[in-house]
Structures are given as C-alpha cells and as structure tokens.
Write a protein that holds these residues in place. Structure first.
Motif, PDB file in Angstrom:
ATOM      1  N   ALA A   1       0.907  -1.149  -0.239  1.00  0.00           N
ATOM      2  CA  ALA A   1      -0.035  -0.023   0.011  1.00  0.00           C
ATOM      3  C   ALA A   1       0.957   1.149   0.197  1.00  0.00           C
ATOM      4  O   ALA A   1       0.446   2.329  -0.603  1.00  0.00           O
ATOM      5  N   CYS A   2       2.127   1.201   0.804  1.00  0.00           N
ATOM      6  CA  CYS A   2       2.867   2.212   0.755  1.00  0.00           C
ATOM      7  C   CYS A   2       3.843   2.364  -0.428  1.00  0.00           C
ATOM      8  O   CYS A   2       4.567   3.484  -0.614  1.00  0.00           O
ATOM      9  N   ALA A   3       4.150   1.482  -1.073  1.00  0.00           N
ATOM     10  CA  ALA A   3       5.062   1.463  -2.328  1.00  0.00           C
ATOM     11  C   ALA A   3       4.363   2.403  -3.323  1.00  0.00           C
ATOM     12  O   ALA A   3       3.171   2.647  -3.571  1.00  0.00           O
TER      13      ALA A   3
ATOM     14  N   LEU B   1       4.912  11.665  -6.881  1.00  0.00           N
ATOM     15  CA  LEU B   1       5.652  12.034  -5.574  1.00  0.00           C
ATOM     16  C   LEU B   1       4.804  11.579  -4.327  1.00  0.00           C
ATOM     17  O   LEU B   1       3.746  11.949  -4.155  1.00  0.00           O
ATOM     18  N   ARG B   2       5.475  10.728  -3.650  1.00  0.00           N
ATOM     19  CA  ARG B   2       4.545  10.498  -2.272  1.00  0.00           C
ATOM     20  C   ARG B   2       4.731  11.606  -1.105  1.00  0.00           C
ATOM     21  O   ARG B   2       5.979  11.878  -0.860  1.00  0.00           O
ATOM     22  N   TYR B   3       3.878  12.158  -0.946  1.00  0.00           N
ATOM     23  CA  TYR B   3       3.718  13.124   0.312  1.00  0.00           C
ATOM     24  C   TYR B   3       3.553  12.540   1.664  1.00  0.00           C
ATOM     25  O   TYR B   3       2.362  11.953   1.671  1.00  0.00           O
ATOM     26  N   ALA B   4       3.997  12.804   2.517  1.00  0.00           N
ATOM     27  CA  ALA B   4       3.848  12.107   3.959  1.00  0.00           C
ATOM     28  C   ALA B   4       3.622  13.236   4.973  1.00  0.00           C
ATOM     29  O   ALA B   4       4.239  14.145   5.207  1.00  0.00           O
ATOM     30  N   SER B   5       2.619  13.194   5.777  1.00  0.00           N
ATOM     31  CA  SER B   5       2.187  13.875   6.723  1.00  0.00           C
ATOM     32  C   SER B   5       1.649  13.480   8.021  1.00  0.00           C
ATOM     33  O   SER B   5       0.979  12.347   7.894  1.00  0.00           O
ATOM     34  N   PRO B   6       2.149  13.716   9.184  1.00  0.00           N
ATOM     35  CA  PRO B   6       1.397  13.009  10.349  1.00  0.00           C
ATOM     36  C   PRO B   6      -0.008  13.621  10.739  1.00  0.00           C
ATOM     37  O   PRO B   6      -0.483  13.110  11.749  1.00  0.00           O
TER      38      PRO B   6
ATOM     39  N   PRO C   1      -0.835  11.574  -1.416  1.00  0.00           N
ATOM     40  CA  PRO C   1      -0.474  11.854  -0.110  1.00  0.00           C
ATOM     41  C   PRO C   1      -0.878  10.685   0.956  1.00  0.00           C
ATOM     42  O   PRO C   1      -1.614   9.769   0.592  1.00  0.00           O
ATOM     43  N   PHE C   2      -0.066  10.735   1.848  1.00  0.00           N
ATOM     44  CA  PHE C   2      -0.179   9.701   2.978  1.00  0.00           C
ATOM     45  C   PHE C   2      -0.406  10.551   4.176  1.00  0.00           C
ATOM     46  O   PHE C   2       0.550  10.943   5.001  1.00  0.00           O
ATOM     47  N   TRP C   3      -1.680  10.519   4.822  1.00  0.00           N
ATOM     48  CA  TRP C   3      -2.090  11.133   6.028  1.00  0.00           C
ATOM     49  C   TRP C   3      -1.848  10.414   7.356  1.00  0.00           C
ATOM     50  O   TRP C   3      -1.821   9.167   7.238  1.00  0.00           O
ATOM     51  N   GLY C   4      -1.961  11.054   8.438  1.00  0.00           N
ATOM     52  CA  GLY C   4      -2.209  10.521   9.630  1.00  0.00           C
ATOM     53  C   GLY C   4      -0.925   9.764   9.990  1.00  0.00           C
ATOM     54  O   GLY C   4      -0.922   8.926  10.904  1.00  0.00           O
ATOM     55  N   GLY C   5       0.334  10.102   9.641  1.00  0.00           N
ATOM     56  CA  GLY C   5       1.595   9.432  10.210  1.00  0.00           C
ATOM     57  C   GLY C   5       1.640   8.227   9.751  1.00  0.00           C
ATOM     58  O   GLY C   5       2.498   7.264   9.974  1.00  0.00           O
ATOM     59  N   ALA C   6       1.206   7.869   8.336  1.00  0.00           N
ATOM     60  CA  ALA C   6       1.229   6.450   7.789  1.00  0.00           C
ATOM     61  C   ALA C   6       2.772   6.131   7.398  1.00  0.00           C
ATOM     62  O   ALA C   6       3.030   5.213   7.360  1.00  0.00           O
TER      63      ALA C   6
ATOM     64  N   HIS D   1      16.161   9.410   4.465  1.00  0.00           N
ATOM     65  CA  HIS D   1      16.402   7.948   4.018  1.00  0.00           C
ATOM     66  C   HIS D   1      15.450   7.348   2.932  1.00  0.00           C
ATOM     67  O   HIS D   1      15.124   6.405   2.817  1.00  0.00           O
ATOM     68  N   GLY D   2      14.400   8.240   2.543  1.00  0.00           N
ATOM     69  CA  GLY D   2      13.322   7.648   1.538  1.00  0.00           C
ATOM     70  C   GLY D   2      12.277   7.360   1.872  1.00  0.00           C
ATOM     71  O   GLY D   2      11.479   6.600   1.019  1.00  0.00           O
ATOM     72  N   VAL D   3      11.969   7.342   3.145  1.00  0.00           N
ATOM     73  CA  VAL D   3      10.220   6.854   3.559  1.00  0.00           C
ATOM     74  C   VAL D   3       9.150   7.510   2.729  1.00  0.00           C
ATOM     75  O   VAL D   3       8.324   7.062   2.529  1.00  0.00           O
ATOM     76  N   ALA D   4       9.548   8.729   2.198  1.00  0.00           N
ATOM     77  CA  ALA D   4       8.632   9.651   1.357  1.00  0.00           C
ATOM     78  C   ALA D   4       9.424  10.347   0.609  1.00  0.00           C
ATOM     79  O   ALA D   4      10.765  10.524   0.649  1.00  0.00           O
ATOM     80  N   ASP D   5       8.977  10.945  -0.628  1.00  0.00           N
ATOM     81  CA  ASP D   5       9.669  11.821  -1.579  1.00  0.00           C
ATOM     82  C   ASP D   5       9.532  13.307  -0.933  1.00  0.00           C
ATOM     83  O   ASP D   5      10.512  14.073  -0.934  1.00  0.00           O
ATOM     84  N   ILE D   6       8.352  13.506  -0.431  1.00  0.00           N
ATOM     85  CA  ILE D   6       8.088  15.122   0.101  1.00  0.00           C
ATOM     86  C   ILE D   6       7.391  14.604   1.278  1.00  0.00           C
ATOM     87  O   ILE D   6       6.854  13.779   1.635  1.00  0.00           O
ATOM     88  N   ALA D   7       7.754  15.585   2.324  1.00  0.00           N
ATOM     89  CA  ALA D   7       7.173  15.439   3.802  1.00  0.00           C
ATOM     90  C   ALA D   7       6.984  16.852   4.490  1.00  0.00           C
ATOM     91  O   ALA D   7       7.624  17.576   4.372  1.00  0.00           O
ATOM     92  N   LEU D   8       5.990  16.662   5.489  1.00  0.00           N
ATOM     93  CA  LEU D   8       5.970  17.895   6.600  1.00  0.00           C
ATOM     94  C   LEU D   8       7.101  17.548   7.601  1.00  0.00           C
ATOM     95  O   LEU D   8       7.101  16.232   8.044  1.00  0.00           O
ATOM     96  N   ILE D   9       7.997  18.171   7.772  1.00  0.00           N
ATOM     97  CA  ILE D   9       9.119  17.948   8.656  1.00  0.00           C
ATOM     98  C   ILE D   9       8.898  18.879   9.904  1.00  0.00           C
ATOM     99  O   ILE D   9       8.397  19.992   9.524  1.00  0.00           O
TER     100      ILE D   9
END
Length: 345
Positions: free
Chosen positions: A18-20, A31-36, A66-71, A84-92
C-alpha cells in the motif's frame, strides 16, 4: 500458531504494498507526500492547495500521492526519515527532532517582537542567508516551504493563568526553545509531539500546553482544557516542508523549477490556513464556554523581557557545538528592530 504467523506476514506485505510508489505513466512523476496530520487539519488543507497547484501548473507531469495521519512519517524523526526515502516529500519538524538540529531548535526562540507570519518567515530567511550552518543542518533534504505561525498562548485544564505567578508549579507541554524561559518562571516543561498532548492533558499528565488558539479546534483541546490565557509567546519560523535530495536530484530541471516557483504558493497557503484556524479556534473556545483570560500588559512586558534574556543565553550556548549562536541572535534582533523584516533582506 503457524496460521497466525502467516496472517501476520500477509498483513505486513499488504501494508508495504500500500505504501509502495504506484507505477508512473510515461512522462509522469508520482511523488509520495507524507504528513503526520489528518487531511482535515489546517496544515493539510494548505498541503492540498499546494498539491492541486503543482499538478495543474505541471500539466499533470507531477502527481502527488498523499499519505496522511503518520502512515509514513513521524513527528520527532521526520528529517532523518525523509533523508532515507520513506517518502519523497514530507511535513518535517526539525525543531522537534530528538537529537541534533541545535541551531534550528535554538533560533526559533529569537523572534521576540515579531507578530506576523510573513515577518517570521522573513527573519528566518535573513538568518539562513547570512549563516551557512542553517543549510548544513538540513543536509539531505531540499526545503520547499518555511512555516511561521500564530503566537502561542497558554491553555490549561484547571488553573487559569492571569500572570507570571500563576505559571509557577504548572506542568506544561511547550516547544523546546521555550524550555529555559518557562523553567525560569517555575514551569515544569514537558516536550512531546502535539499529537500526544490531548491524551496527556486528559489524563492529568500535564496541566496544559503552550499553543495558539487554533489548537482549540484543530486538536480538540476544548474537550480537555477549560482556560485560555492570552499571554502571548513569541515564536519563530522553521523549514516545514521538504523533499529528499535523492528524489529532488532525480527530477528534470523544469520540474524542479515548478516546485521552486511553488514555494511562495505553499507558504501563502499555510499562512492563510493557520490564520483561519486561529479565528475558528477562538470562536470555538468562546462557544464551548472556555474562560478567556486576559493578561496585564505589565505582566506581558515582564515575560517578553525574560524571553529575550533567555534567547541570548541560548544563543551563546551554541558555541559548544561550534555554531555562531550569538551572531545569529544579533542578526535576528537587528532585522526585527528595523520594523519591516519582509523588506530587510
């Protein structure tokens, strides 16, 4: 037992699948975007506005998943995870990193007297421009947005804060850059991700939190806190959205230009959403019957003086890390004193 192990392995494989990254159509960069945060959070609403913008301007050549909620990303290790590439773009949140980022954490306390989000961002950029260590601490990621925010107040569960004496003995969650000044006023300071604060207040682990009024609605603090003190705490800006250098360097120059040109779009969306959230949070606090506690101007002035004194002490402590902390602090104070930080650099 063997069946349960097989089920566990299958579940893990499904999560990884699912996260790939999805297979990209020819000529399209996904681009995978990650946010908590959840997609309804004010930060996420700004993120969604940015996503729509870059997809439209790129003519569909950039697509953001997008991957929300800390996924994919956490709050206290976000920069390392992105490197380390857990996402391409992220809220940091470099100011909440468990280790390192000494300048990034400390500079967030140098903004006394700054009241607008635009000026917070401008002061940060002035310091970043003058001191290479800002870029050095962000090695491995390419920054796509600097974020400021509404000035924090003090939300408490049981005891209202009308002056500095009321702070003594309270256990409050607060940003790390405020720890020394609050400790000097008798506060037992706790640092933890904001996502954990609701539960901590509810259980009495902490007495309250230093946070803007927007948290009343966005984090439902009206359900666990009864008092909102209007003591204003200065706050700074910091890099808040970034892309891994590896992914950035893999993009074509024209796509990198689109993302660079979209930096002010993202920053403006963030400013718009956090201001809207502040208004909504204050309205909810009143509607829910929270006490809105005024603070005497003399008490505010005392707090501001303590804040600046501690900021200078913290700046000087950066010398043990080989960082020009006092020079960075003096630069910030000079820019702020000019009264128009947006035009200062």
């Amino acid at each position: 037992m063997r069946a349960w192990k097989l089920i566990g392995v299958a579940a893990a494989l499904l999560l990884l699948a699912a996260c790939a990254p999805a297979a990209s159509p020819a000529g399209v960069e996904v681009l995978r975007y990650a946010s908590p945060y959840s997609p309804n959070h004010p930060f996420s609403r700004a993120d969604i506005a940015w996503i729509k913008h870059v997809e439209r301007v790129s003519g569909g050549r950039l697509q953001v998943q997008p991957f929300w909620g800390g996924a994919l990303i956490s709050s206290d290790q976000s920069v390392i995870e992105l490197r380390h590439g857990v996402a391409d773009i992220a809220l940091i949140t470099p100011i909440y990193m468990r280790s390192g980022m000494h300048v990034m954490k400390t500079q967030a306390g140098f903004y006394g007297g700054v009241t607008t989000i635009e000026d917070q961002v401008a002061v940060y950029r002035c310091m970043e421009k003058a001191f290479p260590i800002f870029g050095e601490e962000m090695t491995g990621v390419h920054v796509l947005a600097i974020q400021g925010g509404n000035l924090p107040n003090v939300l408490t569960r049981d005891k209202p804060v009308r002056g500095l004496a009321d702070l003594r003995g309270l256990r409050l969650r607060a940003p790390s850059e405020l720890t020394p000044v609050l400790q000097s006023l008798g506060v037992d300071v706790v640092t933890m991700p904001m996502g954990e604060v609701y539960s901590a207040i509810s259980k009495g682990v902490v007495d309250g939190v230093v946070a803007p009024a927007d948290a009343v609605k966005s984090l439902h603090f009206n359900e666990v806190a009864r008092h909102l003190s209007l003591l204003q705490v200065a706050r700074g800006a910091y890099p808040a959205r970034a892309m891994s250098d590896t992914r950035w360097n893999a993009l074509s120059p024209d796509l990198r230009r689109i993302l660079t040109d979209a930096i002010p779009v993202w920053e403006a969306a963030l400013a718009l959403e956090v201001r809207k959230a502040e208004t909504e949070g204050m309205a909810m606090a009143k509607a829910e019957g929270m006490s809105i506690v005024a603070v005497d101007p003399a008490e505010q002035a005392r707090f501001d003086a303590a804040y600046d004194a501690e900021a200078l002490k913290n700046a000087r402590r950066l010398a043990k890390y080989g960082a020009p902390g006092e020079a960075i602090y003096r630069r910030a104070r000079t820019v702020i004193a000019q009264g128009t930080p947006v035009k200062a650099c």
